[in-house]
Write a protein that holds these residues in place. Structure first.
Motif, mmCIF file in Angstrom:
data_model
loop_
_atom_site.group_PDB
_atom_site.id
_atom_site.type_symbol
_atom_site.label_atom_id
_atom_site.label_comp_id
_atom_site.label_asym_id
_atom_site.label_seq_id
_atom_site.Cartn_x
_atom_site.Cartn_y
_atom_site.Cartn_z
ATOM 1 N N VAL A 130 0.859 -1.188 0.000
ATOM 2 C CA VAL A 130 0.000 0.000 0.000
ATOM 3 C C VAL A 130 0.895 1.237 0.000
ATOM 4 C CG1 VAL A 130 -1.780 1.278 1.252
ATOM 5 C CG2 VAL A 130 -1.811 -1.215 1.247
ATOM 6 N N VAL A 131 0.568 2.171 -0.893
ATOM 7 C CA VAL A 131 1.315 3.425 -1.012
ATOM 8 C C VAL A 131 0.396 4.566 -0.600
ATOM 9 C CG1 VAL A 131 2.513 4.984 -2.597
ATOM 10 C CG2 VAL A 131 2.760 2.501 -2.848
ATOM 11 N N SER A 132 0.855 5.383 0.332
ATOM 12 C CA SER A 132 0.016 6.474 0.836
ATOM 13 C C SER A 132 0.273 7.801 0.125
ATOM 14 C CB SER A 132 0.237 6.645 2.348
ATOM 15 O OG SER A 132 1.594 6.930 2.625
ATOM 16 N N GLU A 133 1.452 7.976 -0.484
ATOM 17 C CA GLU A 133 1.768 9.224 -1.173
ATOM 18 C C GLU A 133 2.627 8.940 -2.402
ATOM 19 O OE1 GLU A 133 3.637 12.071 1.364
ATOM 20 O OE2 GLU A 133 2.116 11.939 2.929
ATOM 21 N N GLY A 134 2.412 9.744 -3.473
ATOM 22 C CA GLY A 134 3.291 9.676 -4.638
ATOM 23 C C GLY A 134 2.663 9.092 -5.872
ATOM 24 N N LEU A 135 1.553 8.371 -5.753
ATOM 25 C CA LEU A 135 0.916 7.746 -6.911
ATOM 26 C C LEU A 135 -0.591 7.984 -6.888
ATOM 27 C CD1 LEU A 135 2.717 4.280 -7.094
ATOM 28 C CD2 LEU A 135 2.946 6.161 -8.725
ATOM 29 N N LYS A 136 -1.188 7.926 -8.093
ATOM 30 C CA LYS A 136 -2.631 8.045 -8.226
ATOM 31 C C LYS A 136 -3.167 6.833 -8.958
ATOM 32 C CE LYS A 136 -2.729 13.119 -8.357
ATOM 33 N NZ LYS A 136 -3.139 14.309 -9.146
ATOM 34 N N ALA A 137 -4.423 6.504 -8.659
ATOM 35 C CA ALA A 137 -5.056 5.376 -9.336
ATOM 36 C C ALA A 137 -5.096 5.626 -10.841
ATOM 37 C CB ALA A 137 -6.471 5.174 -8.794
ATOM 38 N N GLY A 138 -4.818 4.589 -11.623
ATOM 39 C CA GLY A 138 -4.834 4.698 -13.077
ATOM 40 C C GLY A 138 -3.453 4.860 -13.687
ATOM 41 N N GLU A 139 -2.480 5.302 -12.910
ATOM 42 C CA GLU A 139 -1.128 5.420 -13.434
ATOM 43 C C GLU A 139 -0.531 4.028 -13.641
ATOM 44 O OE1 GLU A 139 0.872 9.533 -12.174
ATOM 45 O OE2 GLU A 139 0.541 8.214 -10.441
ATOM 46 N N ILE A 140 0.498 3.975 -14.485
ATOM 47 C CA ILE A 140 1.128 2.702 -14.823
ATOM 48 C C ILE A 140 2.551 2.700 -14.280
ATOM 49 C CG2 ILE A 140 1.855 1.185 -16.708
ATOM 50 C CD1 ILE A 140 -0.383 2.439 -18.389
ATOM 51 N N VAL A 141 2.900 1.614 -13.574
ATOM 52 C CA VAL A 141 4.249 1.489 -13.020
ATOM 53 C C VAL A 141 4.900 0.229 -13.555
ATOM 54 C CG1 VAL A 141 3.711 2.764 -10.919
ATOM 55 C CG2 VAL A 141 3.378 0.285 -10.970
ATOM 56 N N VAL A 142 6.216 0.272 -13.700
ATOM 57 C CA VAL A 142 6.980 -0.901 -14.113
ATOM 58 C C VAL A 142 7.069 -1.841 -12.914
ATOM 59 C CG1 VAL A 142 9.189 -1.744 -14.980
ATOM 60 C CG2 VAL A 142 8.290 0.464 -15.762
ATOM 61 N N SER A 143 6.755 -3.121 -13.131
ATOM 62 C CA SER A 143 6.702 -4.067 -12.015
ATOM 63 C C SER A 143 7.739 -5.175 -12.101
ATOM 64 C CB SER A 143 5.298 -4.691 -11.930
ATOM 65 O OG SER A 143 4.971 -5.327 -13.148
ATOM 66 N N ALA A 144 8.648 -5.103 -13.072
ATOM 67 C CA ALA A 144 9.710 -6.105 -13.179
ATOM 68 C C ALA A 144 10.910 -5.481 -13.872
ATOM 69 C CB ALA A 144 9.226 -7.335 -13.936
ATOM 70 N N GLY A 145 12.111 -5.873 -13.453
ATOM 71 C CA GLY A 145 13.321 -5.343 -14.057
ATOM 72 C C GLY A 145 13.574 -3.891 -13.748
ATOM 73 N N VAL A 146 13.148 -3.428 -12.597
ATOM 74 C CA VAL A 146 13.230 -1.999 -12.277
ATOM 75 C C VAL A 146 14.665 -1.527 -12.044
ATOM 76 C CG1 VAL A 146 10.894 -1.930 -11.326
ATOM 77 C CG2 VAL A 146 12.805 -2.509 -9.829
ATOM 78 N N HIS A 147 15.575 -2.432 -11.734
ATOM 79 C CA HIS A 147 16.952 -2.018 -11.419
ATOM 80 C C HIS A 147 17.818 -1.813 -12.666
ATOM 81 C CE1 HIS A 147 16.243 -2.660 -7.161
ATOM 82 N NE2 HIS A 147 15.725 -3.852 -7.444
ATOM 83 N N SER A 148 17.292 -2.142 -13.849
ATOM 84 C CA SER A 148 18.078 -1.997 -15.075
ATOM 85 C C SER A 148 17.612 -0.833 -15.949
ATOM 86 C CB SER A 148 18.010 -3.297 -15.882
ATOM 87 O OG SER A 148 16.659 -3.621 -16.201
#
Length: 340
Positions: free
Chosen positions: A306-324
């Motif tokens: 759960v994220v309380s600050e920094g994101l809004k519903a509907g936005e798209i985030v990368v969920s794999a390979g984030v360190h590259s």
């Protein structure tokens, strides 16, 4: 001529390298709207489980109930031989009546001024003293009978008729016939979230299709030897079928959602940037990703956070390979997952 060919190949290779676009897995940010539930094993206990004893000593004259018997509140369960207590009360009663008559006579004379204040005080305090003694011996005689403190069942008999017992020695054990309780132990990670506890339910194997609603009775404020906190709950009255003490159960605790702005994302989307929790947010217009700092709130065992600050519903985030990935890098979406 050879140098020109090598140079041409090198430029072509660099151009091809620039055209490679990384494919990434993404997830859509969703509002955290459902209350999470944690489950803990528990044990069903009687609302009261007590050992009953006489307040006075003496030989047991009779035990009127056996193990497993149902008894009503106020019912006589056992008796001590009251002979000595009756004699004691009779002697005290005679002394009480004598002193009471003398005290009342002196008090009446004191009203007319015929008695000194000292004699008056002796009469008043003497009457109080004998009255207290008389009432104590009345209570002692009454205490030769052991009464049921509530409706319930006799679990065990420790002594029988003819045996001599001391004051405070258990004679019978008894459990309450009222709504049973449930006891569970929770770790410190759940204890610190106790202000967010909302509802409590439990299931029992012998009632596979039944979910029982529980009410919170209390939470121990100190951990036990296993570093767990004991939580006591009670079944609600009015249930058609009620589990019995001693049965095992599984208790579910649901939590309040503190804010509608909280969102849910996969834990795999997080990475650290300058000691700050961040995610890569995908921009559909430019097809690039940019790092954004967020404030994590709570991590669940199913791999979501759960994220309380920094994101809004509907936005798209990368969920794999984030360190590259790199800031502003153009990417291609592999999958757009509709739900977490």
């Amino acid at each position: 001529m050879l140098s020109f060919a090598v140079l041409a190949f090198s430029c072509t290779h660099k151009q091809a390298t620039k055209e490679i676009v990384r494919t990434v897995k993404t997830d859509t940010v969703h509002v955290y709207g459902e209350s999470p539930v944690s489950s803990f094993p528990g044990k069903i206990k009687a609302a009261a489980d007590v050992n009953l004893s006489f307040k006075v000593a003496g030989p047991v004259a009779a035990v009127h109930v056996g193990e497993g018997a149902f008894v009503r509140k106020g019912q006589t369960l056992a008796e001590i031989d009251a002979r000595d207590y009756k004699v004691q009360l009779s002697a005290t009663e005679a002394e009480y009546l004598q002193i009471k008559a003398e005290a009342e006579r002196i008090i009446e004379l004191h009203k007319s001024g015929s008695v000194t204040p000292n004699n008056y005080d002796k009469a008043v305090y003497g009457l109080k003293q004998i009255t207290a003694k008389y009432e104590a011996h009345q209570n002692a005689l009454a205490d030769t009978k052991l009464l049921a403190p509530f409706d319930g069942y006799v679990q065990k008999r420790f002594f029988g008729a003819g045996e001599t017992v001391g004051a405070g020695m258990p004679i019978l054990s008894m459990i309450d016939a009222g709504c049973p309780e449930v006891e569970i132990n929770i770790p410190s990670a759940e204890f610190i979230k106790r202000d967010r506890f909302e509802t409590f339910t439990c299931t029992v194997d012998i009632y596979p299709d039944k979910v029982f609603t529980l009410d919170l009775l209390g939470i121990a404020q100190k951990a036990n030897m296993n570093q767990l906190y004991t939580l006591r709950l009670k079944f609600r009255s009015g249930e058609q079928a009620m589990p019995s003490p001693g049965m095992v159960t599984m208790v579910g605790i649901s939590y309040k959602t503190e804010s509608s702005e909280q969102v849910l994302i996969p834990y795999s989307a997080l990475f650290e940037s300058n000691s700050t929790s961040s995610v890569w947010v995908y921009n559909p217009a430019s097809r690039t990703v940019s790092a954004r700092a967020i404030k994590p709130y709570e991590l669940f065992t199913n791999g979501t956070i759960v994220v309380s600050e920094g994101l809004k519903a509907g936005e798209i985030v990368v969920s794999a390979g984030v360190h590259s990935l790199q800031e502003g890098e153009q990417v291609k979406l592999l999958t757009q997952t509709p739900k977490i």
